[in-house]
Enzyme design. Sequence first.
Site, PDB file in Angstrom:
ATOM      1  N   GLY A  12       5.933  -3.839 -12.487  1.00  0.00           N
ATOM      2  CA  GLY A  12       6.864  -4.640 -11.672  1.00  0.00           C
ATOM      3  C   GLY A  12       6.446  -6.101 -11.712  1.00  0.00           C
ATOM      4  O   GLY A  12       5.263  -6.418 -11.627  1.00  0.00           O
ATOM      5  N   THR A 126       0.798  -7.818  -8.582  1.00  0.00           N
ATOM      6  CA  THR A 126       1.808  -6.942  -7.979  1.00  0.00           C
ATOM      7  C   THR A 126       2.031  -7.388  -6.542  1.00  0.00           C
ATOM      8  O   THR A 126       1.065  -7.776  -5.867  1.00  0.00           O
ATOM      9  CB  THR A 126       1.399  -5.446  -7.990  1.00  0.00           C
ATOM     10  OG1 THR A 126       2.184  -4.744  -7.017  1.00  0.00           O
ATOM     11  CG2 THR A 126      -0.061  -5.223  -7.660  1.00  0.00           C
ATOM     12  N   ASP A 130      -1.804  -3.314  -3.730  1.00  0.00           N
ATOM     13  CA  ASP A 130      -2.264  -1.919  -3.670  1.00  0.00           C
ATOM     14  C   ASP A 130      -3.364  -1.598  -4.682  1.00  0.00           C
ATOM     15  O   ASP A 130      -3.505  -0.457  -5.098  1.00  0.00           O
ATOM     16  CB  ASP A 130      -1.069  -0.970  -3.881  1.00  0.00           C
ATOM     17  CG  ASP A 130      -0.413  -1.164  -5.245  1.00  0.00           C
ATOM     18  OD1 ASP A 130      -0.699  -2.178  -5.913  1.00  0.00           O
ATOM     19  OD2 ASP A 130       0.385  -0.305  -5.645  1.00  0.00           O
TER      20      ASP A 130
HETATM   21  O1  F6P Z   1       5.121  -2.247  -7.393  1.00  0.00           O
HETATM   22  C1  F6P Z   1       5.971  -3.210  -6.923  1.00  0.00           C
HETATM   23  C2  F6P Z   1       7.265  -2.628  -6.424  1.00  0.00           C
HETATM   24  O2  F6P Z   1       8.113  -3.679  -6.032  1.00  0.00           O
HETATM   25  C3  F6P Z   1       7.126  -1.610  -5.292  1.00  0.00           C
HETATM   26  O3  F6P Z   1       6.968  -2.190  -4.022  1.00  0.00           O
HETATM   27  C4  F6P Z   1       8.405  -0.852  -5.433  1.00  0.00           C
HETATM   28  O4  F6P Z   1       8.265   0.445  -4.915  1.00  0.00           O
HETATM   29  C5  F6P Z   1       8.627  -0.821  -6.923  1.00  0.00           C
HETATM   30  O5  F6P Z   1       7.915  -1.907  -7.460  1.00  0.00           O
HETATM   31  C6  F6P Z   1      10.057  -0.898  -7.334  1.00  0.00           C
HETATM   32  O6  F6P Z   1      10.132  -0.783  -8.705  1.00  0.00           O
HETATM   33  P1  F6P Z   1      11.460  -1.064  -9.548  1.00  0.00           P
HETATM   34  O7  F6P Z   1      11.649  -2.539  -9.633  1.00  0.00           O
HETATM   35  O8  F6P Z   1      11.176  -0.452 -10.868  1.00  0.00           O
HETATM   36  O9  F6P Z   1      12.587  -0.417  -8.820  1.00  0.00           O
END
Ligand code: F6P
Length: 326
Positions: A12, A126, A130
């Site tokens: 992400g 990120t 986490d």
């Molecule tokens: O890891 C970052 C994050 O934004 C999380 O908080 C969230 O659950 C996830 O990525 C969402 O991922 P995507 O953009 O693939 O939907």
Amino acid sequence: MEKSIAVLTSGGDAPGMNAAVRAVVRAGIFNGFRVYGIYRGYNGLLNNDCKELNLRSVSDIIGRGGTILYTARSAEYATPEGVKQAAEFCRSLGIEGLVVIGGDGSFKGARELAAQGIACVGIPGTIDNDIACTDYTVGFDTAMNTALDMIDRIRDTAQSHDRCSVIEVMGRRCGDIALQTGIAVGATAILVPEVRYDIERDVISRIYEQKATGKKHFIIVIAEGVGGVIDKAKYIEQRTGIETRATILGHVQRGGSPTLRDRLMATAMGVAAVDILKAGIEKGEQTSRVVASRAGKIVDLDITEALDMPREFDTHLYEVAKEVSI
Ligand code: F6P
């Protein structure tokens, strides 16, 4: 001959990734390397999707959200054949070291590539914060400040209408955004995936207690990993008689210009990553490290050691939140 290194962003995206890319490129060139930008995460190593970057390629990106290198979660790379192919691609371009900006999953990919002889250093990037080995991940501060701004706006309208607002912030397995923004907006209740909750005790009773002292509008912040905000909003309305609305903040938290803290951390971590790569390449050592911020200092750890660390939730801060939202 000039040695080469490369940089990619993976998983992400997070505000501040561009600042980290810029720092890697500038520090790389400063230290005498050619620097390649690999596009769309590890996919770029499989699809020959890369470009040599110069000092000006990264001009004016320190304040930009997203990532100029694009990003991806690559299923193809996550196979032994994929990793071998990626290592061969690096060798074909003379790339001896790689900086990977991303989360835990991206670090696992870096460790695999390091085992194939390409020096790798991870930078925690990120919004979720986490990653166990570091107190801080690039993007966290911006995401929280965005959430803070959004929830402050929601509070304005909740207050005007004497309503309750239930707000979901991002964080699939980690409640740090919920906890810290929840405290900063004065939430009545905060629910996070790390702490078991009881809706009656932890939400409904708290609303009743605050109502009894004259409070008329309520903010409930819930981490994505807890889920069910729409159902919870309906339940709160039904149990308390207070008109309740649900809002999912979603990807708005992932974009935007990075805060000073994110720009600064990304820059410091980017420079540190290049220093570690350089030392590893010069000594001919297998380099498989991750940069981290621990007790206010930039340090580095072995990737496996970093990945094996258990993540600690700040239970003290969680208690602080409860104490001030009575
Ligand atoms: O890891 C970052 C994050 O934004 C999380 O908080 C969230 O659950 C996830 O990525 C969402 O991922 P995507 O953009 O693939 O939907």
